[in-house]
Design an enzyme around this catalytic site. Structure first.
Site, PDB file in Angstrom:
ATOM      1  N   GLY A  84       4.178  24.897  31.464  1.00 55.36           N
ATOM      2  CA  GLY A  84       5.342  24.871  30.590  1.00 55.36           C
ATOM      3  C   GLY A  84       5.730  26.221  30.054  1.00 55.36           C
ATOM      4  O   GLY A  84       5.311  27.263  30.555  1.00 55.36           O
ATOM      5  N   HIS A 139      42.856  23.270  42.617  1.00 54.24           N
ATOM      6  CA  HIS A 139      41.420  23.095  42.377  1.00 54.24           C
ATOM      7  C   HIS A 139      40.831  24.389  41.819  1.00 54.24           C
ATOM      8  O   HIS A 139      41.389  25.471  41.976  1.00 54.24           O
ATOM      9  CB  HIS A 139      40.704  22.692  43.672  1.00 54.24           C
ATOM     10  CG  HIS A 139      40.774  23.703  44.772  1.00 54.24           C
ATOM     11  ND1 HIS A 139      41.895  23.899  45.533  1.00 54.24           N
ATOM     12  CD2 HIS A 139      39.853  24.603  45.221  1.00 54.24           C
ATOM     13  CE1 HIS A 139      41.672  24.861  46.423  1.00 54.24           C
ATOM     14  NE2 HIS A 139      40.437  25.311  46.255  1.00 54.24           N
ATOM     15  N   HIS A 140      39.685  24.281  41.178  1.00 57.43           N
ATOM     16  CA  HIS A 140      38.995  25.381  40.496  1.00 57.43           C
ATOM     17  C   HIS A 140      39.768  25.899  39.282  1.00 57.43           C
ATOM     18  O   HIS A 140      39.484  26.990  38.771  1.00 57.43           O
ATOM     19  CB  HIS A 140      38.705  26.566  41.436  1.00 57.43           C
ATOM     20  CG  HIS A 140      37.802  26.240  42.582  1.00 57.43           C
ATOM     21  ND1 HIS A 140      36.980  25.135  42.605  1.00 57.43           N
ATOM     22  CD2 HIS A 140      37.583  26.896  43.759  1.00 57.43           C
ATOM     23  CE1 HIS A 140      36.302  25.112  43.756  1.00 57.43           C
ATOM     24  NE2 HIS A 140      36.654  26.157  44.469  1.00 57.43           N
ATOM     25  N   ASP A 173      36.890  29.427  48.998  1.00 54.55           N
ATOM     26  CA  ASP A 173      38.148  29.526  49.741  1.00 54.55           C
ATOM     27  C   ASP A 173      39.098  30.582  49.185  1.00 54.55           C
ATOM     28  O   ASP A 173      39.709  31.332  49.945  1.00 54.55           O
ATOM     29  CB  ASP A 173      38.846  28.157  49.834  1.00 54.55           C
ATOM     30  CG  ASP A 173      39.057  27.470  48.497  1.00 54.55           C
ATOM     31  OD1 ASP A 173      38.598  27.998  47.461  1.00 54.55           O
ATOM     32  OD2 ASP A 173      39.675  26.391  48.484  1.00 54.55           O
ATOM     33  N   ASP A 209       5.738  29.694  35.356  1.00 55.61           N
ATOM     34  CA  ASP A 209       6.172  28.492  36.072  1.00 55.61           C
ATOM     35  C   ASP A 209       7.510  27.971  35.561  1.00 55.61           C
ATOM     36  O   ASP A 209       8.383  27.586  36.348  1.00 55.61           O
ATOM     37  CB  ASP A 209       5.105  27.392  36.003  1.00 55.61           C
ATOM     38  CG  ASP A 209       4.625  27.093  34.581  1.00 55.61           C
ATOM     39  OD1 ASP A 209       4.987  27.823  33.635  1.00 55.61           O
ATOM     40  OD2 ASP A 209       3.846  26.127  34.417  1.00 55.61           O
ATOM     41  N   ASN A 227       1.006  27.640  33.692  1.00 56.56           N
ATOM     42  CA  ASN A 227       0.376  27.259  32.432  1.00 56.56           C
ATOM     43  C   ASN A 227       1.049  26.024  31.827  1.00 56.56           C
ATOM     44  O   ASN A 227       1.048  25.824  30.616  1.00 56.56           O
ATOM     45  CB  ASN A 227       0.357  28.429  31.443  1.00 56.56           C
ATOM     46  CG  ASN A 227       1.726  29.064  31.256  1.00 56.56           C
ATOM     47  OD1 ASN A 227       2.752  28.433  31.543  1.00 56.56           O
ATOM     48  ND2 ASN A 227       1.759  30.304  30.785  1.00 56.56           N
ATOM     49  N   GLU A 276       7.640  29.858  24.377  1.00 61.60           N
ATOM     50  CA  GLU A 276       8.305  28.951  23.441  1.00 61.60           C
ATOM     51  C   GLU A 276       7.272  28.208  22.591  1.00 61.60           C
ATOM     52  O   GLU A 276       7.482  27.986  21.385  1.00 61.60           O
ATOM     53  CB  GLU A 276       9.171  27.941  24.199  1.00 61.60           C
ATOM     54  CG  GLU A 276      10.129  28.549  25.201  1.00 61.60           C
ATOM     55  CD  GLU A 276      11.261  29.329  24.567  1.00 61.60           C
ATOM     56  OE1 GLU A 276      11.361  29.325  23.327  1.00 61.60           O
ATOM     57  OE2 GLU A 276      12.047  29.939  25.310  1.00 61.60           O
ATOM     58  N   GLY A 321      16.947  38.875  28.082  1.00 67.30           N
ATOM     59  CA  GLY A 321      15.862  37.888  28.084  1.00 67.30           C
ATOM     60  C   GLY A 321      16.238  36.531  28.632  1.00 67.30           C
ATOM     61  O   GLY A 321      15.836  35.508  28.070  1.00 67.30           O
ATOM     62  N   GLU A 346      25.756  31.435  42.295  1.00 66.21           N
ATOM     63  CA  GLU A 346      26.353  32.659  41.757  1.00 66.21           C
ATOM     64  C   GLU A 346      25.499  33.302  40.668  1.00 66.21           C
ATOM     65  O   GLU A 346      25.468  34.532  40.546  1.00 66.21           O
ATOM     66  CB  GLU A 346      27.754  32.368  41.218  1.00 66.21           C
ATOM     67  CG  GLU A 346      28.772  31.992  42.275  1.00 66.21           C
ATOM     68  CD  GLU A 346      28.811  30.509  42.605  1.00 66.21           C
ATOM     69  OE1 GLU A 346      29.662  30.099  43.414  1.00 66.21           O
ATOM     70  OE2 GLU A 346      27.969  29.754  42.039  1.00 66.21           O
TER      71      GLU A 346
END
Length: 547
Positions: free
Chosen positions: A459, A113-114, A27, A430, A457, A463, A403, A50
Site C-alpha cells: 500500500g 466530438h471531444h 483524429d 507498489d 509494502n 500516506e 510529487g 497521455e
C-alpha cells in the site's frame, strides 16, 4: 518546396535537442502525428495514455534539457495536463503539440466530438494557461515568429509551452519568416555590482559554503558551477530536490542538507557558516526539511535564474550563467573548512532475515554504479535513497516539488529513451507503480534494458505515515503479482523475481547487475518498513501540514 507549418516546427524543435516526441494519436492530431512519424530526424514514441506521455517527456527533458509531447484536442490534452503541470513546477521546458479541429469547424461553433458541446473551441487552450509559460495557435502566417517566441520563452523560464495546430493549417506552406531569438545577457552594470558584492562577502567570511540547486541542472550549468567551486575551494552541500546536481564524489561535497530532519553534522556546518550561497535553489517544504532549515537571511546570498540577492539588495537582469563565469575568475582560492560526506553505511541482515529499511537502502546504494540514472518515485523509496552518496557521474531524479504519485515509471522510460547508452535504475513503490505500470511495456518494445525494483509494502506507506489512521482503507491497494507483470507486458527475456529475505535480495542484485536484458525485482517488506527521513516526516506532521 516550402516546408509545411508542422514540418517547420519539428525542424526547429530538432535543432534545440528534441529527437523523440511522446504522445497518443487522435483524429484531430493526425496531420501532426503523420508529420512526426514521417520525419527523418524525429521519432514518434507512442505511449499508453497521455498522462504517461507527459511523464515520459518530463524524464526525457531531465536528461536532454528539452522534451516534447503530442496529444489530440480536448480529451488528449486534458489527460496530459497533470504531467505538464509537474514539468512547470519543476522547471522543465516541454513543448506540448496539440492537434485541433480545423478552423472552419471552429468558426462555425459546430458540436463536434471531444468538445463540451457548447461551441467553445478556445476553452481547453485557456484551461492550460496556468501550467505553461507561453502558448499560441499556430497558423501559416505566424508559425515562424511564434515558434521562435515559444522556444525563447520555454528556454528563458525553463517551463512548458503550448502549441495548437488546427488540422487544416498544419500541412499548409509556411507563410512567414523569423530568426531565432538570442538568449538574454546580463546588464553589465548589475553584473559587475553583483559580482563585487559576492566577492566582498566571501572575502569577509571565515566559513562559507554553496548550496547548488536544481536550476543548474535545468540550465545545463553544472560545469560552470564546478568551475566556481574548483576555483574558490568552497565546500558545497545539496538539498533534496537538488541531489546529484553536482558530482557527489567531488572532494568539496559535504553531504545532504535537510534542515533539522536529517544529517545533524551537515546542518550544523551549513547553518554555522558565516556565509551560505544558494545557486538555483528552491526552499520548498521537502528541500527545507519540513521548513526546519534555519538560514539567516543576513548571511545568505541567493543567485537565481535571472537575478541575484546579496545583503538584502536585489540585482536584476543578472543571468546565472554570466555570473558563474565571472565568479570562477574572481573568487580567490582558499583552504576552506570542510567535512567529509557520508553515505548509508553497511547493510543490515543476511540470509533468511527479513528485508528491513536498514537492510534494503544500503544494498540499493551499493548496487549503483558510475553514470547510472536513478529514477526514484515520490515517497518512501526516494526518501530512503536521497541520503546515499551517488557514484561518479550518476544522477538522481525525483519529482520532489510536484510529487505526483506514478511519475517515476514513465519518467524512467523517457530517461532511457534520452540516453539509451546509460543504465536506468527505477525504484518505485507498489502503489505508485499501479498508477502507470502500462508504460513498462514500452521498455521491452524499444529494446531498452532498465533495472527496476518494485517495493511491495502492501500500500501507500508514505500516506500511512502522514495520515491520522495508518490502517485506514484508502491506504490499501490490490495485491498484484508484480514479478509476473513484465512478461505480460511484452518484456521478453528479462530477469524477473520476487524476494522477501536478505539472501534472496542479495542474489537478485547480483543477477540484475549481470542481466543481458532488463531486470525487474519485486521486493517484499513489512508494511511499515520506512526509511529514516520518512519516519522524521511522520514526526514532523504538524509542522509540515500546519493550518
Amino acid at each position: 518546396m516550402a516546408s509545411t507549418v508542422i514540418q517547420h516546427v519539428l525542424s526547429r524543435l530538432h535543432s534545440i535537442g528534441v529527437a523523440d516526441i511522446f504522445g497518443v494519436p487522435g483524429d484531430f492530431a493526425f496531420p501532426v502525428n503523420d508529420a512526426i512519424a514521417l520525419d527523418p530526424q524525429i521519432r514518434w514514441i507512442g505511449c499508453c495514455n497521455e498522462l504517461n506521455a507527459a511523464y515520459a517527456a518530463d524524464g526525457y527533458a531531465r536528461i536532454k534539457g528539452v522534451g516534447a509531447i503530442c496529444t489530440t484536442y480536448g480529451v488528449g490534452e486534458l489527460s496530459a495536463i497533470n504531467g505538464i503541470a509537474g514539468a512547470y513546477a519543476e522547471h522543465l521546458p516541454l513543448f506540448h503539440l496539440v492537434g485541433a479541429p480545423n478552423m472552419g469547424t471552429q468558426s462555425a461553433r459546430a458540436l463536434m466530438h471531444h468538445t463540451l458541446g457548447n461551441g467553445e473551441y478556445d476553452l481547453f487552450h485557456r484551461m492550460t494557461q496556468p501550467v505553461v509559460c507561453a502558448s499560441a495557435i499556430i497558423t501559416p502566417q505566424n508559425v515562424a515568429f511564434e515558434t521562435e517566441r515559444l522556444i525563447a520563452e520555454a528556454l528563458y523560464h525553463r517551463r512548458p509551452v503550448y502549441m495548437a495546430f488546427p488540422a487544416d493549417y498544419a500541412n499548409q506552406p509556411v507563410a512567414s519568416v523569423a530568426q531565432p531569438i538570442p538568449a538574454p545577457h546580463s546588464d553589465p552594470g548589475f553584473l559587475n555590482a553583483a559580482t563585487d558584492a559576492i566577492v566582498s562577502a566571501v572575502a569577509k567570511a571565515r566559513t562559507a559554503c554553496f548550496l547548488p540547486g536544481i536550476l543548474l541542472a535545468r540550465t545545463r550549468l553544472q560545469a560552470a558551477m564546478r568551475a566556481v567551486i574548483d576555483a574558490s575551494g568552497l565546500p558545497f552541500a545539496t538539498m533534496f530536490m537538488d541531489k546529484s546536481v553536482l558530482e557527489e564524489q567531488h572532494p568539496n561535497y559535504i553531504g545532504m542538507y535537510d534542515g533539522a530532519l536529517m544529517n545533524d553534522d551537515v546542518r550544523e556546518f551549513v547553518e554555522g557558516c558565516d556565509l551560505v550561497i544558494e545557486v538555483g535553489t528552491l526552499l520548498t517544504d521537502f528541500n527545507s526539511g519540513a521548513f526546519t532549515a534555519k538560514l539567516d537571511p543576513a548571511k545568505t546570498i541567493n543567485i537565481s535564474h535571472h537575478r541575484t540577492q546579496v545583503g538584502g539588495k536585489t540585482y536584476s537582469s543578472v543571468e546565472i550563467g554570466d555570473l558563474l563565469a565571472v565568479l570562477a575568475q574572481r573568487l580567490p582560492k582558499r583552504d576552506w573548512e570542510k567535512m567529509a560526506a557520508s553515505s548509508l553505511g553497511e547493510p543490515a541482515g543476511q540470509g533468511s532475515d527479513p528485508i528491513t529499511a536498514a537492510a534494503l537502502y544500503p544494498r540499493w546504494a551499493n548496487f549503483l554504479r558510475p553514470n547510472d540514472m536513478l529514477v526514484a518515485e515520490t515517497g518512501t523509496v526516494s526518501m530512503g535513497l536521497g541520503f546515499a552518496r551517488m557514484p561518479a557521474g550518476a544522477s538522481f531524479h525525483n519529482q520532489t516539488l510536484w510529487g505526483s504519485i506514478g511519475w517515476a515509471t514513465p519518467a524512467a522510460f523517457g530517461a532511457a529513451v534520452a540516453a539509451p547508452d546509460r543504465r536506468v535504475v527505477l525504484i518505485t513503490g507498489d502503489g505508485a507503480h499501479q498508477f502507470t505500470v502500462q508504460e513498462l511495456g514500452q521498455f521491452g518494445r524499444l529494446g531498452l534494458r532498465p533495472v527496476i525494483f518494485v517495493l511491495n509494502n502492501s500500500g501507500y506507506l508514505i500516506e500511512r505515515l502522514l495520515c491520522k489512521d495508518p490502517a485506514i482503507a484508502y491506504n490499501d491497494i490490490a495485491p498484484w503479482r508484480y514479478s509476473e507483470v513484465p512478461r505480460a507486458l511484452g518484456c521478453d527475456g528479462w530477469f524477473t523475481t520476487r524476494v522477501s529475505n536478505c539472501g534472496e535480495l542479495d542474489q537478485s542484485l547480483d543477477e540484475s547487475a549481470r542481466a543481458p536484458n532488463g531486470a525487474y525485482v519485486e521486493v517484499v517488506t513489512d508494511a511499515y518498513a520506512a526509511s529514516p527521513l520518512a519516519l522524521k516526516l511522520h514526526e514532523s506532521f504538524r509542522r509540515l501540514y500546519k493550518s
